[in-house]
Motif scaffolding. Structure first.
Motif, PDB file in Angstrom:
ATOM      1  N   ILE A   8      -7.672   1.391  -1.908  1.00  0.00           N
ATOM      2  CA  ILE A   8      -8.087   0.428  -0.876  1.00  0.00           C
ATOM      3  C   ILE A   8      -9.065  -0.547  -1.541  1.00  0.00           C
ATOM      4  CG2 ILE A   8      -9.323   0.057   1.291  1.00  0.00           C
ATOM      5  CD1 ILE A   8      -8.297   2.705   2.297  1.00  0.00           C
ATOM      6  N   VAL A   9      -8.752  -1.837  -1.420  1.00  0.00           N
ATOM      7  CA  VAL A   9      -9.602  -2.882  -1.986  1.00  0.00           C
ATOM      8  C   VAL A   9     -10.359  -3.545  -0.844  1.00  0.00           C
ATOM      9  CG1 VAL A   9      -9.659  -4.993  -3.373  1.00  0.00           C
ATOM     10  CG2 VAL A   9      -7.891  -3.275  -3.823  1.00  0.00           C
ATOM     11  N   LEU A  10     -11.695  -3.644  -0.987  1.00  0.00           N
ATOM     12  CA  LEU A  10     -12.533  -4.250   0.059  1.00  0.00           C
ATOM     13  C   LEU A  10     -13.106  -5.572  -0.450  1.00  0.00           C
ATOM     14  CD1 LEU A  10     -14.477  -1.074   1.270  1.00  0.00           C
ATOM     15  CD2 LEU A  10     -12.416  -2.090   2.248  1.00  0.00           C
ATOM     16  N   GLY A  11     -12.855  -6.639   0.315  1.00  0.00           N
ATOM     17  CA  GLY A  11     -13.307  -7.969  -0.094  1.00  0.00           C
ATOM     18  C   GLY A  11     -12.172  -8.741  -0.745  1.00  0.00           C
ATOM     19  N   LYS A  29       3.206   1.049  -9.543  1.00  0.00           N
ATOM     20  CA  LYS A  29       3.309   0.346  -8.256  1.00  0.00           C
ATOM     21  C   LYS A  29       2.576   1.110  -7.142  1.00  0.00           C
ATOM     22  CE  LYS A  29       6.472  -2.775  -9.706  1.00  0.00           C
ATOM     23  NZ  LYS A  29       6.381  -2.549 -11.123  1.00  0.00           N
ATOM     24  N   PRO A  30       1.266   1.262  -7.262  1.00  0.00           N
ATOM     25  CA  PRO A  30       0.525   2.027  -6.258  1.00  0.00           C
ATOM     26  C   PRO A  30       0.571   1.353  -4.889  1.00  0.00           C
ATOM     27  CG  PRO A  30      -0.988   0.806  -7.647  1.00  0.00           C
ATOM     28  CD  PRO A  30       0.374   0.624  -8.241  1.00  0.00           C
ATOM     29  N   LYS A  31       0.343   2.137  -3.871  1.00  0.00           N
ATOM     30  CA  LYS A  31       0.293   1.623  -2.501  1.00  0.00           C
ATOM     31  C   LYS A  31      -1.123   1.082  -2.284  1.00  0.00           C
ATOM     32  CE  LYS A  31       1.815   3.145   2.051  1.00  0.00           C
ATOM     33  NZ  LYS A  31       2.135   4.310   2.843  1.00  0.00           N
ATOM     34  N   VAL A  32      -1.226  -0.233  -2.018  1.00  0.00           N
ATOM     35  CA  VAL A  32      -2.540  -0.886  -1.945  1.00  0.00           C
ATOM     36  C   VAL A  32      -2.787  -1.442  -0.535  1.00  0.00           C
ATOM     37  CG1 VAL A  32      -3.988  -2.744  -2.864  1.00  0.00           C
ATOM     38  CG2 VAL A  32      -2.438  -1.518  -4.397  1.00  0.00           C
ATOM     39  N   LEU A  33      -3.970  -1.134   0.025  1.00  0.00           N
ATOM     40  CA  LEU A  33      -4.433  -1.758   1.272  1.00  0.00           C
ATOM     41  C   LEU A  33      -5.628  -2.633   0.922  1.00  0.00           C
ATOM     42  CD1 LEU A  33      -4.664  -2.108   4.380  1.00  0.00           C
ATOM     43  CD2 LEU A  33      -6.050  -0.026   4.416  1.00  0.00           C
ATOM     44  N   HIS A  34      -5.575  -3.886   1.331  1.00  0.00           N
ATOM     45  CA  HIS A  34      -6.640  -4.830   0.985  1.00  0.00           C
ATOM     46  C   HIS A  34      -7.281  -5.314   2.289  1.00  0.00           C
ATOM     47  CE1 HIS A  34      -7.816  -7.829  -2.375  1.00  0.00           C
ATOM     48  NE2 HIS A  34      -8.782  -7.712  -1.499  1.00  0.00           N
ATOM     49  N   LEU A 253      -7.406  -9.102   7.229  1.00  0.00           N
ATOM     50  CA  LEU A 253      -8.653  -9.860   7.319  1.00  0.00           C
ATOM     51  C   LEU A 253      -9.341  -9.539   8.641  1.00  0.00           C
ATOM     52  CD1 LEU A 253      -7.576 -13.411   6.053  1.00  0.00           C
ATOM     53  CD2 LEU A 253      -8.737 -11.627   4.767  1.00  0.00           C
ATOM     54  N   ASN A 254     -10.626  -9.955   8.734  1.00  0.00           N
ATOM     55  CA  ASN A 254     -11.380  -9.819   9.992  1.00  0.00           C
ATOM     56  C   ASN A 254     -11.460  -8.364  10.466  1.00  0.00           C
ATOM     57  OD1 ASN A 254     -12.958 -10.953  11.919  1.00  0.00           O
ATOM     58  ND2 ASN A 254     -11.287 -11.727  13.189  1.00  0.00           N
TER      59      ASN A 254
END
Length: 447
Positions: A8-11, A29-34, A253-254
């Motif tokens: 999980i990437v924050l920002g 190819k990791p599963k990414v949540l941003h 976002l938000n």
């Protein structure tokens, strides 16, 4: 929010977006949540129109009509030029993000020396023409530039009997008899070091940095080694967001709060927002999301200026970087001037945006930035600002949190990319292979 992610990437600052994109396209190819608590991309490195700039620095005041339409401004809060052959361009090609962006060469690269602005000489031919040096020094500098241009790690003949992994930069420079004045502009305006510690380190990094500058300069036959996206850097985070989405990454976002959750062993296992928790193996973020895991290491002072003319003594350059080395100002850190204009679509026709930045050594940006501001000529509007710089103070292998460093005062991307690549290695345990066909970015450098 989906239940389980690898990262999980924050920002959505530049560093976080680049990392998110690079992680998405590479290897497993990791599963990414941003996620971002703001309702806009970019974080500290966002891009503002004129009304947004006014709101941030002048509250409820309205910008004067003489400055033109607000929507014609794209003012990057952390403006940095890209070295045409440098790390960021390689990352853009590696991830194929170049297809989302259009670049244009930057007109000029200058250095402040003995009270005057000079073009940075980067080749043996330019060294002979440069007023920075006297006749005999020019000849010595020309020999040194030829050595750098001809240096090839795999060709022993080009090494001049020096092992650059052992001899220091100072020793290489002394072999060519260059004086302190020449070393000053070579180290700070060509090799782009932020202090003089490099002189006592192995010379390999120094020579490679000089070669990147010269090769970048040759790429587009312009007046500088730098390129910059049309409409500014605000396009970059969004381009990486698109890339991540193509590879199955999720952007939100938000999302208020974005609280990192830790287990009883102190390891991050997820992020909670609006009562929902997304689980993950690793968290990547900027310092603002984990303030108790970072330490303050400095402060950047900056002035943001709107002008109606190019910077004097830069051959009417519509875009330019000017470096004021620390010794020239009697300071401990360099000062940087960044200027861009309507030619890169960041301001209305006839308007120029200039930034003056430095590592703060006092508490008064107005006084501290004066040497750089005085070089700008008449300024229509000026805004002063300062922000703290943070570095991670945590143990990543113990808490699974990978935190970027704050942006420094430099007006080029070399230190930023260095941080991104180091973070990528720590997150994945592998180095990012950036051996790419650089010609893939040549077409986009044209208008």
């Amino acid at each position: 929010m989906d239940d389980e992610y690898d990262v999980i990437v924050l920002g959505t600052g530049l560093k976080e977006c680049i990392l998110s994109g690079v992680l998405s396209v590479n290897g497993q190819k990791p599963k990414v949540l941003h996620m971002d608590r703001n309702d806009y991309y970019g974080g500290d490195s966002t891009s503002l129109n004129l009304n947004q700039l006014w709101k941030r620095f002048r509250g409820d005041d309205k910008p004067p009509e003489s400055l033109g339409s607000s929507k014609d401004y794209n003012i990057d809060m952390i403006p940095k030029f890209m070295m045409a052959n440098g790390g960021l361009v390689r990352v853009l090609i590696h991830t194929n993000v170049t297809k989302y962006l259009n670049f244009k060469a930057v007109d000029g690269s200058y250095v402040y020396n003995k009270g005057k602005i000079h073009k940075v000489p980067a080749t043996d031919v330019e060294a002979l023409k440069s007023p920075l040096m006297g006749l005999f020094e020019k000849r010595r500098a020309r020999k040194f530039f030829i050595y750098v241009q001809d240096y090839d790690e795999n060709d022993l003949k080009s090494h001049e009997k020096m092992d650059l992994n052992k001899v220091t930069a100072r020793e290489v420079i002394s072999k060519y008899g260059l004086d302190d004045n020449t070393v000053d502009f070579i180290g700070h305006a060509l090799a782009l070091y932020t202090d003089d510690a490099y002189l006592d380190n192995p010379a390999m990094d120094f020579i490679k940095k000089m070669k990147i500058y010269a090769e970048s300069l040759a790429r587009f036959q312009g007046g500088s080694p730098y390129i910059y996206p049309l409409y500014g850097l605000g396009e970059l985070p969004q381009a990486f967001a698109r890339l991540s989405a193509v590879y199955g990454g999720t952007y939100m976002l938000n999302k208020p709060e974005c609280k990192v959750e830790f287990d009883e062993n102190g390891k991050a296992f997820g992020v909670t927002s609006e009562g929902e928790t997304a689980k993950c193996k690793k968290v990547v973020c900027d310092p603002s999301y984990l303030p108790d895991k970072v330490k303050k290491v400095g402060k950047v002072a900056r002035a943001i200026c709107i002008m109606s003319h190019p910077i004097p003594n830069t051959s009417d350059s519509h875009s330019v970087q000017l470096i004021l080395p620390q010794k020239q100002l009697g300071r401990k850190s360099d000062m940087y001037v960044f200027c861009c204009s309507y030619s890169h679509n960041v301001a209305p026709k006839g308007k120029y945006i200039a930034f003056v930045t430095t590592e703060a050594e006092a508490d008064n940006p107005e006084t501290e930035l004066k040497p750089g501001i005085e070089l700008l000529g008449q300024v229509d509007e000026i805004f002063f600002d300062a922000y703290d710089r943070y570095e991670p103070a945590n143990k990543q292998d113990q808490d699974n949190c990978f935190i970027s460093t704050s942006y420094d005062a430099t007006t080029h991307f070399e230190t930023t990319v260095h941080d991104v690549l180091a973070m990528y290695s720590r997150i994945t345990g592998k180095d990012l292979d950036l051996s790419v066909d650089l010609s893939a970015a040549s077409a986009v450098a044209e208008e």
